[in-house]
Design a protein around this motif. Sequence first.
Motif, PDB file in Angstrom:
ATOM      1  N   THR A   1     -12.397   8.834  -8.176  1.00 22.27           N
ATOM      2  CA  THR A   1     -13.132   8.082  -7.155  1.00 22.27           C
ATOM      3  C   THR A   1     -12.565   6.678  -6.991  1.00 22.27           C
ATOM      4  OG1 THR A   1     -15.160   9.319  -7.606  1.00 22.27           O
ATOM      5  CG2 THR A   1     -15.409   7.201  -6.510  1.00 22.27           C
ATOM      6  N   ILE A   2     -12.238   6.025  -8.108  1.00 21.06           N
ATOM      7  CA  ILE A   2     -11.637   4.688  -8.034  1.00 21.06           C
ATOM      8  C   ILE A   2     -10.322   4.754  -7.265  1.00 21.06           C
ATOM      9  CG2 ILE A   2     -10.557   2.867  -9.418  1.00 21.06           C
ATOM     10  CD1 ILE A   2     -12.668   3.492 -11.585  1.00 21.06           C
ATOM     11  N   GLY A   3      -9.496   5.754  -7.589  1.00 17.63           N
ATOM     12  CA  GLY A   3      -8.251   5.927  -6.844  1.00 17.63           C
ATOM     13  C   GLY A   3      -8.498   6.147  -5.369  1.00 17.63           C
ATOM     14  N   GLY A   4      -9.529   6.951  -5.070  1.00 14.82           N
ATOM     15  CA  GLY A   4      -9.844   7.200  -3.666  1.00 14.82           C
ATOM     16  C   GLY A   4     -10.268   5.947  -2.930  1.00 14.82           C
ATOM     17  N   ALA A   5     -11.101   5.120  -3.586  1.00  9.71           N
ATOM     18  CA  ALA A   5     -11.550   3.880  -2.950  1.00  9.71           C
ATOM     19  C   ALA A   5     -10.382   2.935  -2.709  1.00  9.71           C
ATOM     20  CB  ALA A   5     -12.610   3.208  -3.824  1.00  9.71           C
ATOM     21  N   ILE A   6      -9.491   2.822  -3.688  1.00  3.42           N
ATOM     22  CA  ILE A   6      -8.318   1.950  -3.532  1.00  3.42           C
ATOM     23  C   ILE A   6      -7.396   2.493  -2.439  1.00  3.42           C
ATOM     24  CG2 ILE A   6      -6.255   1.064  -4.673  1.00  3.42           C
ATOM     25  CD1 ILE A   6      -7.847   1.098  -7.302  1.00  3.42           C
ATOM     26  N   GLY A   7      -7.117   3.794  -2.488  1.00  2.00           N
ATOM     27  CA  GLY A   7      -6.237   4.402  -1.490  1.00  2.00           C
ATOM     28  C   GLY A   7      -6.772   4.251  -0.083  1.00  2.00           C
ATOM     29  N   ALA A   8      -8.077   4.516   0.095  1.00  4.66           N
ATOM     30  CA  ALA A   8      -8.675   4.408   1.425  1.00  4.66           C
ATOM     31  C   ALA A   8      -8.621   2.973   1.934  1.00  4.66           C
ATOM     32  CB  ALA A   8     -10.112   4.912   1.392  1.00  4.66           C
ATOM     33  N   ALA A   9      -8.860   2.009   1.040  1.00  7.08           N
ATOM     34  CA  ALA A   9      -8.833   0.605   1.454  1.00  7.08           C
ATOM     35  C   ALA A   9      -7.432   0.166   1.849  1.00  7.08           C
ATOM     36  CB  ALA A   9      -9.365  -0.268   0.323  1.00  7.08           C
ATOM     37  N   VAL A  10      -6.439   0.550   1.049  1.00  2.00           N
ATOM     38  CA  VAL A  10      -5.060   0.156   1.333  1.00  2.00           C
ATOM     39  C   VAL A  10      -4.566   0.796   2.625  1.00  2.00           C
ATOM     40  CG1 VAL A  10      -2.677   0.284   0.518  1.00  2.00           C
ATOM     41  CG2 VAL A  10      -4.503  -0.299  -1.077  1.00  2.00           C
ATOM     42  N   VAL A  11      -4.822   2.095   2.761  1.00  2.00           N
ATOM     43  CA  VAL A  11      -4.362   2.795   3.970  1.00  2.00           C
ATOM     44  C   VAL A  11      -5.089   2.280   5.202  1.00  2.00           C
ATOM     45  CG1 VAL A  11      -4.220   5.037   5.113  1.00  2.00           C
ATOM     46  CG2 VAL A  11      -3.668   4.839   2.690  1.00  2.00           C
ATOM     47  N   SER A  12      -6.366   1.959   5.054  1.00  2.15           N
ATOM     48  CA  SER A  12      -7.112   1.386   6.189  1.00  2.15           C
ATOM     49  C   SER A  12      -6.487   0.070   6.637  1.00  2.15           C
ATOM     50  CB  SER A  12      -8.570   1.163   5.788  1.00  2.15           C
ATOM     51  OG  SER A  12      -9.286   0.504   6.810  1.00  2.15           O
ATOM     52  N   GLY A  13      -6.086  -0.753   5.658  1.00  5.81           N
ATOM     53  CA  GLY A  13      -5.441  -2.010   6.006  1.00  5.81           C
ATOM     54  C   GLY A  13      -4.140  -1.799   6.759  1.00  5.81           C
ATOM     55  N   VAL A  14      -3.371  -0.784   6.359  1.00  6.03           N
ATOM     56  CA  VAL A  14      -2.102  -0.484   7.039  1.00  6.03           C
ATOM     57  C   VAL A  14      -2.367   0.027   8.449  1.00  6.03           C
ATOM     58  CG1 VAL A  14      -0.096   1.050   7.018  1.00  6.03           C
ATOM     59  CG2 VAL A  14      -0.856  -0.039   4.897  1.00  6.03           C
ATOM     60  N   ILE A  15      -3.314   0.933   8.601  1.00  5.89           N
ATOM     61  CA  ILE A  15      -3.573   1.553   9.902  1.00  5.89           C
ATOM     62  C   ILE A  15      -4.097   0.537  10.910  1.00  5.89           C
ATOM     63  CG2 ILE A  15      -5.095   3.189  11.108  1.00  5.89           C
ATOM     64  CD1 ILE A  15      -4.811   5.052   8.707  1.00  5.89           C
ATOM     65  N   THR A  16      -4.968  -0.360  10.453  1.00  9.92           N
ATOM     66  CA  THR A  16      -5.625  -1.295  11.378  1.00  9.92           C
ATOM     67  C   THR A  16      -4.940  -2.656  11.442  1.00  9.92           C
ATOM     68  OG1 THR A  16      -7.136  -2.031   9.629  1.00  9.92           O
ATOM     69  CG2 THR A  16      -7.846  -0.167  10.986  1.00  9.92           C
ATOM     70  N   ALA A  17      -3.766  -2.792  10.855  1.00  4.07           N
ATOM     71  CA  ALA A  17      -3.117  -4.102  10.777  1.00  4.07           C
ATOM     72  C   ALA A  17      -2.776  -4.674  12.150  1.00  4.07           C
ATOM     73  CB  ALA A  17      -1.854  -4.003   9.919  1.00  4.07           C
ATOM     74  N   HIS A  18      -2.299  -3.841  13.065  1.00  4.87           N
ATOM     75  CA  HIS A  18      -1.873  -4.328  14.387  1.00  4.87           C
ATOM     76  C   HIS A  18      -2.497  -3.463  15.474  1.00  4.87           C
ATOM     77  CE1 HIS A  18       1.009  -6.909  12.344  1.00  4.87           C
ATOM     78  NE2 HIS A  18       1.461  -5.857  11.682  1.00  4.87           N
ATOM     79  N   PRO A  19      -3.782  -3.697  15.792  1.00  9.76           N
ATOM     80  CA  PRO A  19      -4.475  -2.851  16.771  1.00  9.76           C
ATOM     81  C   PRO A  19      -3.985  -3.070  18.200  1.00  9.76           C
ATOM     82  CG  PRO A  19      -5.855  -4.706  16.146  1.00  9.76           C
ATOM     83  CD  PRO A  19      -4.644  -4.751  15.262  1.00  9.76           C
ATOM     84  N   GLN A  20      -4.283  -2.095  19.052  1.00 13.00           N
ATOM     85  CA  GLN A  20      -3.999  -2.232  20.476  1.00 13.00           C
ATOM     86  C   GLN A  20      -4.988  -3.223  21.100  1.00 13.00           C
ATOM     87  OE1 GLN A  20      -4.173   1.643  22.292  1.00 13.00           O
ATOM     88  NE2 GLN A  20      -2.715   2.558  20.860  1.00 13.00           N
ATOM     89  N   ALA A  21      -4.749  -3.553  22.337  1.00  6.55           N
ATOM     90  CA  ALA A  21      -5.650  -4.472  23.035  1.00  6.55           C
ATOM     91  C   ALA A  21      -7.063  -3.902  23.117  1.00  6.55           C
ATOM     92  CB  ALA A  21      -5.105  -4.751  24.436  1.00  6.55           C
TER      93      ALA A  21
END
Length: 487
Positions: A405-425
């Motif tokens: 679960t700890i790994g999942g929380a860290i992974g989801a947070a890191v990947v979320s940061g990558v995905i949402t780093a440069h959003p569209q308008a």
Amino acid sequence: MIETTRRGSRRLTFLVLAAGAGFFAMLQSLITPVLPTIQHDLHTSQNTVTWVLTAYLLSASIFTPIVGRIGDMVGKERMLVASLLALALGCLLAAIAPNIGVLIIARVVQGMGGAVFPLSFGIIRDEFPAARVSSAVASISAIVAAGGGLGVVLAGPIVAVLGYRWLFWIPMAIVGLTALAAYRFVPESPVRAPGRINWLAAGLLSGWLVALLLPISQGAAWGWTSGRVLGLLALAAVLFVGWALAEVRSTNPLIDMRMMRLPGVWTTNLVALLYGGSMFAVYAFLPQFVQTPTSAGYGFGASISQAGLLMLPMLVAMFVAGLAAGRLESRFSAKAQLATGAAFNVVASAMLAVAHDSRLEIAIAGGLVGLGIGLAFASMANLIVANVPASQTGVATGMNANIRTIGGAIGAAVVSGVITAHPQASGLPREAGFTMGFLLLTAIALAAAVAALAVPSGRRARGRRASAATIVESELAAEFATMPSTR
């Protein structure tokens, strides 16, 4: 006649354990797709409604190893009943919750049911013949994995037909009946661990888990460089060190560090951390990807129900792979299954990064993820059960679930940061963000596959496991023998 009765009793025991574990796993994912609906119905903010997930995560992380340890000490059957009743009560509170505050409290109560996983594995080890333990543990693991996927599939249709509160009414009824069946039919475990609850260790364990998981789950809302996030992470490090020292020095540890240092345990836990990071992120972001409107230049504009149907290949594959895992262990070791499961995840994540333009590609990648999860869940549980003393099965499998679960929380947070780093308008993520996110998941899955190769195997490993477990058991017995009588 007696053996036939025992087999029937074991089948009934297995069905009860499967129902409890399956519905707890389902409640982990059942709510995720309908958070916007809950936000609108209870008139709350997006930041506040995420606590419906966060509260459940924190509660389960705290109670899973602690109640697993109590079960090892006082009896797994009675703690299984208590965990199921807590889960049913939490579902009732959630179903009638008049506001978001009550719903969050209800989710905390539901999280107490997380101990059904380690307790179920412990009961299987205590009650089933040795030749049946691997297949039974693998089957429960398959149901746990499939339950998480089934929640994503069922959420949309249930909400569309009955409303979101039935996401709690239905589990409440079934879990309540399961608790009654557990009380009536599941035998009390004959294996007990001596000792008392070390409340200092329990408090420190709870403290560092909350201090770690809270900023990880809320980092996007609070800001990753904010004082709250950095302060809590620093506090988590301090409390973790304090907890580890308290456990090492204690004559009555909550989690025996000698057990956690066994080669088969720490290597499997390392895989759980890495595998959880890649697995939960796929759970979280693949439905989001397929629900992205086509106006964004990618995605399929799928509804909640349609996204759930696209997850069906993953669900079916993980269930089939999990059921097959235990039966294959005589020819295909748990270590080999774990490495193979991680390899499936590598291929699936890489495929999602480069080929995600059609529903068929998503379905194939999802099926590969499902195969990997089914094999990995079953093999990790079996590796932990095989490597620890019988008296510590509950706490050991509970910590493995927690680390995942700890790994999942860290992974989801890191990947979320990558995905949402440069959003569209429009505010939607760019396709490149998802591509980079899936590439990151590929790297994490590859690290998990490499770590799986470090898990001990073969005759020498079995000998080391047996001797280490014997040492731990004998030391515990010696400590118990020197304790003053409580009579």
